[in-house]
Structures are given as structure tokens and as C-alpha cells.
Design an enzyme around this catalytic site. Structure first.
Site, mmCIF file in Angstrom:
data_model
loop_
_atom_site.group_PDB
_atom_site.id
_atom_site.type_symbol
_atom_site.label_atom_id
_atom_site.label_comp_id
_atom_site.label_asym_id
_atom_site.label_seq_id
_atom_site.Cartn_x
_atom_site.Cartn_y
_atom_site.Cartn_z
ATOM 1 N N LYS A 168 6.229 19.512 -4.126
ATOM 2 C CA LYS A 168 6.573 19.947 -2.773
ATOM 3 C C LYS A 168 7.656 21.013 -2.817
ATOM 4 O O LYS A 168 7.627 21.982 -2.043
ATOM 5 C CB LYS A 168 7.008 18.742 -1.938
ATOM 6 C CG LYS A 168 5.822 17.810 -1.649
ATOM 7 C CD LYS A 168 6.269 16.490 -1.066
ATOM 8 C CE LYS A 168 5.062 15.584 -0.807
ATOM 9 N NZ LYS A 168 5.448 14.198 -0.555
ATOM 10 N N GLY B 70 0.798 -1.220 0.000
ATOM 11 C CA GLY B 70 0.000 0.000 0.000
ATOM 12 C C GLY B 70 0.832 1.273 0.000
ATOM 13 O O GLY B 70 0.316 2.362 0.245
#
Ligand SMILES: NC(=O)c1ccc[n+]([C@@H]2O[C@H](COP(=O)([O-])OP(=O)(O)OC[C@H]3O[C@@H](n4cnc5c(N)ncnc54)[C@H](OP(=O)(O)O)[C@@H]3O)[C@@H](O)[C@H]2O)c1
Lengths: 162, 328
Positions: free
Chosen positions: B211, B193
Site C-alpha cells: 500500500k 475471519g
């Protein structure tokens, strides 16, 4: 770097002080008794490492001390940078890639480790470049980036500068 | 303090669970996911909404849209935690504008609106006397933005660099540890995941680049866009390359780097000494800031995760609460 000067009394001491003053590192002091010995003065060679951009200051200081520099020898390759290349290195003429850097005259490839992968898979190589100055190193890396773009190679640069 | 939450996925539910678990003095009066919404000035039953989500149902009533929640609910702060869209930032951008226009503070984890429209949104917030906070957009739990805006106020930042993407860091850690190929390490990250079904956004360095844009534009006074970031991903890396680095006691990490004076904005795999503080394991993030007064500082922490990202959101909420919100 090599400095050659006449070995007149007191000259050597006068020469050594300014070298440490500009942050230089003396590697060797060599006296040469050659033909010129007849002419009262001996030749002395000082081999040293010098931080970039300090040569002019050093020569100035030496002049002030009355030291006569006869010759300034070849600069050494003090800067080192290791990179990794990935891609079809052989098919895109690895020796040409190396040559493009060596051709600058002020930077050269001093080490190359190549890992050959399975046929047709991209290969990986580690390449070490040495140069005389930081500026020349930047230039060499710029050249390598250009070559990589052209030959579709991936260049992995170090995090820290040379 | 009353909040409305847009988006009830990993981050939204993390916030809800933290509110339930801790006495934070926060009441949820509006909530929406992609297909439903709830508006209740008296306070929504958050536990029940979590349970519905847990059963695979919508969180609220189908007829109520996110726009309804933004415009009709009574709240002090809008918490915008819907998926990031790097091209248009919508629909989040419109919702944030609307809330600021209603003189509501906004806290978001959504990188799109901040990367694309920060100057406009900030001006709008100022004109309306409210705050826009976005700590969660960069490096999850690490309070990097707060540290730079508050703790390092007065410093000049000469360089900022680090590991901004946990997915890539996990893949590279595994390639180095067990000589996995990129494909094998990616498959493993997916299974755990850590990587999306379509990992492009992470592995091509786009997430890290956004970012950098956020930090450059909101803290370092630069005016940049995603296109200004020189960007190379990790998809072409080979186990051989990692071994060649290993021979030198080094490894390879995807590093985002900003050098404000030189205008450098760059995301690329770099060779880095194994003992370097930025060499962190697994999905961790790590950022080094070089400041003129403070010197060098390195922050290490979890860059993603439901609870970890909620931590950043809640930090922003309480910051606003302490300074702006009267009463409860
Ligand atoms: N997960 C992290 O660790 C993390 C860390 C830092 C930043 N972020 C950012 O935080 C945001 C949320 O991430 P997440 O992981 O929570 O995503 P997520 O698990 O995919 O959840 C997204 C939620 O938003 C809802 N949604 C989608 N479109 C919407 C719309 N137009 N209006 C209202 N709600 C909508 C979804 O509805 P449904 O439930 O109906 O599908 C879902 O509830 C993203 O921008 C992400 O980049 C996440």
C-alpha cells in the site's frame, strides 16, 4: 549548559536578554565569590537550556553586548528517546549493547527495564537513551539498529522523534 | 453504465449486492470467477449469480473464461477484483492491459497491477482516453486516494503515516487488551475471519508495504518497489513488550510511513501514545497526512470487508460515470 562570565556592572542584564532572544531557558544564575573577587569582578555562572544550534548565535549576541564569556560548560543530555527491545537480550550480552551507546560519549542509556521471561524465551526490555543533540540521538539509534541486526534483536522505535 | 466484473468473491459479491440494493444505474454485462463466466449484453441476473455462488457453485458457464469476458463482453468499465499477486500481478495485469487497449475504463481493488505497473497502465489509459481507478487498493472504505488526488491537489505532502493493515491492528489490540501472546491473538483473528490461513502477507507487513508503494508511486511521484520498503512485521512481539509500553501510557502498532523528501518508506511496529489519533481499535485503519497548505489530516475507517471495499469501487465507478460515460 553553563556560561561563566565576569560580573561587571550591567553585564548580567546584558547577558540575560540575548538568551531569551534565541529561545533559551535560564535555569539558574549563580554568583561565585572566589579568589577573583579581589580583582573587582565577580564570576557569575548562568545555567541554561538552549535549542539546538543556537549557541553560536548566542555567543555572537553576547559579544555585541560586550559580555565576556570566560568558559562554556558541559552540554547536558536534553534529548530523550525510549525504545523497546525484544530478543535474547541476556544471551547476546545486554551490557555490551548498552556499552556501545555509552561509548559514543554524547549519548547514554539512562534507564533500562528488563522483563525476564521463561527460560529460553525471548525477553523484552525498555531502554531510555539521552543525548546532547538530536543528531547524536539519531546516531545512537543507528548504532542500536546495527547492534540489533547483528544480535537478531527486534527494536521498536517511537512513532515520534525524540 | 455497463460493467464487467472479474472475480466474484468477497469484494465482487459486495459490489453485486450494492448494485441490487441501490439504484445506481449500473448494469452488469460480464462476470467471471476462477472457473466460469457469463456474458450478456442485456444485463446479467445478478441475484441469480449471487445465489449460485451462495450454494457453492460457480457463478456462470464453465466454458467462458475471464479472458473471454474481457475481450468479448460489451461494457464501459472493467471491474477487476481477483486475488492480489505481488510477484507478477497476473493474470489481472494482462486483463487490465487488454481492457484499456479496448478503450474501456478500469476500476480495481487488486494491489498487484497498481504496485507493479502503474506508470505503464496509466500511460496506456491516457493513450486510449480512458481512466484507471484504484481507490479500493489502499485502506478499503477510506477515500484516501481521492482525498489526496482531488481534495489536497496543490498541497505538498511532507509525511504520510498510519495503520494500513486491519489484521495486524486487531492482533496488537488484543495483545494489549488481554495480555494475549501473539499466537493466541492470531488464532482469535483467524477464528473471526480477520486473518487468512497463511497470515504471512499481513503479519510480516507485506500488505502494508504494498500500500505504501502504491501511494508513493501513484500520488507522491516516487519510483519505488516493494524491495525499497524497510519492513518489520509483528510476529516477534511479546505481551511483555506491550506491557512495557503500557507503563508509559503507550501501546505498539504496526505503522507504515512515507517521508517523500528523505526517501523513507518503512513498515514497522512503533511505540505510540495511547491517546494518539492513530491508535484505533480492532480491524480499523487510520492514516495521517501532513500537507503544507492543509496541515495535518487523519482519516479513520474500515480497511476491509465486502461492503466497505465495494463502497470504494462504486465511488470510482460513479466518478467515471459522471465524467466520461454518456447516456445511462
Ligand atoms: N476483501 C477485502 O476486504 C479487500 C479489501 C481491499 C482490497 N481487496 C482486494 O480485492 C481483491 C479481491 O479480494 P476478495 O476478498 O474478494 O478475494 P476472494 O474472496 O478470494 O475472491 C476472489 C475471487 O476471484 C476469483 N478468481 C480467482 N482467480 C481468478 C482468475 N484468474 N480469474 C478470474 N477470477 C478469479 C475467485 O474465484 P472462485 O470464486 O472461483 O474461487 C473469487 O471469486 C484482492 O486483490 C484483494 O487483495 C480485498
Amino acid at each position: 549548559m553553563k556560561l561563566e562570565m565576569k560580573d561587571q556592572p550591567g553585564q548580567l542584564v546584558a547577558a540575560l536578554k540575548p538568551i531569551s532572544a534565541v529561545g533559551g531557558n535560564i535555569i539558574a544564575v549563580i554568583h561565585q565569590r572566589e579568589a577573583s573577587a579581589a580583582a573587582k569582578a565577580l564570576d557569575v555562572q548562568i545555567v541554561l537550556e538552549l535549542p539546538e544550534g543556537r549557541l553560536e548565535t548566542l555567543l555572537e549576541l553576547l559579544r555585541e553586548q560586550g559580555v565576556t564569556v570566560v568558559r562554556i560548560g558541559e552540554e547536558r543530555l536534553l534529548y530523550k528517546c525510549t525504545l523497546i527491545m525484544i530478543g535474547h537480550l541476556m544471551h547476546t550480552d545486554l551490557s555490551d549493547t548498552v556499552d556501545r551507546i555509552d561509548r559514543t560519549g554524547s549519548a547514554e542509556v539512562t534507564e533500562l527495564s528488563l522483563v525476564m521471561p521463561a527460560i529460553n524465551a525471548p525477553s523484552s526490555a525498555r531502554i531510555t537513551i539521552r543525548s546532547t543533540t538530536r543528531t547524536e540521538m539519531k546516531k545512537a539509534i543507528r548504532i542500536l539498529r546495527g547492534v540489533a541486526e547483528q544480535k537478531k534483536l527486534l527494536i521498536i522505535e517511537p512513532l515520534e522523534d525524540a | 453504465m455497463r460493467i464487467a466484473i472479474l472475480g466474484f468473491g468477497s469484494v465482487g459479491q459486495g459490489i453485486a449486492r450494492a448494485i441490487l440494493a441501490k439504484d445506481l444505474n449500473i448494469t452488469v454485462t460480464g462476470l467471471a470467477d476462477s472457473r466460469s463466466g457469463i456474458i450478456d449484453a442485456g444485463g446479467i441476473d445478478v441475484a441469480a449469480a449471487l445465489a449460485r455462488k451462495g450454494n457453492g457453485d460457480s457463478c456462470g458457464t464453465p466454458g467462458i473464461s475471464p479472458a473471454d469476458v474481457v475481450t468479448k463482453a460489451e461494457y464501459d468499465v472493467l471491474v477487476e477484483v481477483t486475488p492480489t499477486n505481488v510477484e507478477t500481478a497476473e493474470p489481472a495485469l494482462g486483463h487490465i492491459r487488454e481492457a484499456l487497449g479496448r478503450k474501456k475504463h478500469v476500476v480495481t481493488s487488486n494491489k498487484g497491477p497498481i504496485a507493479l505497473a502503474y506508470p505503464e497502465l496509466r500511460a496506456l489509459a491516457e493513450a486510449n482516453g480512458v481512466l484507471l481507478k484504484y481507490e479500493a487498493t489502499v485502506c478499503g472504505a477510506i477515500p484516501l486516494i481521492h482525498a489526496m488526488q482531488e481534495g489536497l491537489a496543490g498541497n505538498s505532502i511532507s509525511r504520510l503515516y498510519g495503520v494500513f493493515n486491519g489484521t495486524c491492528n486487531y492482533i496488537l489490540t488484543r495483545m494489549a487488551e488481554d495480555s494475549l501472546t501473539y499466537e493466541q491473538a492470531l488464532a482469535e483473528a483467524r477464528e473471526l475471519g480477520y486473518a487468512e490461513a497463511d497470515p504471512t502477507y499481513d503479519v510480516e507487513g507485506i500488505d502494508a508495504a504494498i500500500k505504501l508503494v502504491i501511494l508513493a508511486n501513484t500520488i507522491l511521484d516516487m519510483h519505488t518497489t516493494l524491495d525499497d520498503v524497510e519492513r518489520t512485521g509483528i510476529t516477534l512481539l511479546t505481551p511483555d513488550a506491550l506491557r512495557l509500553a503500557e507503563d508509559l501510557d503507550c501501546t505498539i502498532r504496526l505503522i507504515g510511513e512515507i517521508v517523500p523528501k528523505a526517501g523513507v518508506l518503512r513498515v514497522s511496529p512503533r511505540i505510540i501514545g495511547k491517546e494518539h489519533p492513530l491508535v484505533v481499535e480492532g480491524t480499523l485503519n487510520a492514516v495521517t497526512v501532513e500537507a503544507d497548505l492543509a496541515g495535518e489530516l487523519t482519516f479513520i475507517g474500515k480497511g476491509a470487508g465486502s461492503t466497505e471495499t465495494a463502497s470504494a469501487i462504486i465511488g470510482d465507478l460513479l466518478y467515471i460515470h459522471d465524467r466520461y460515460v454518456q447516456g445511462s
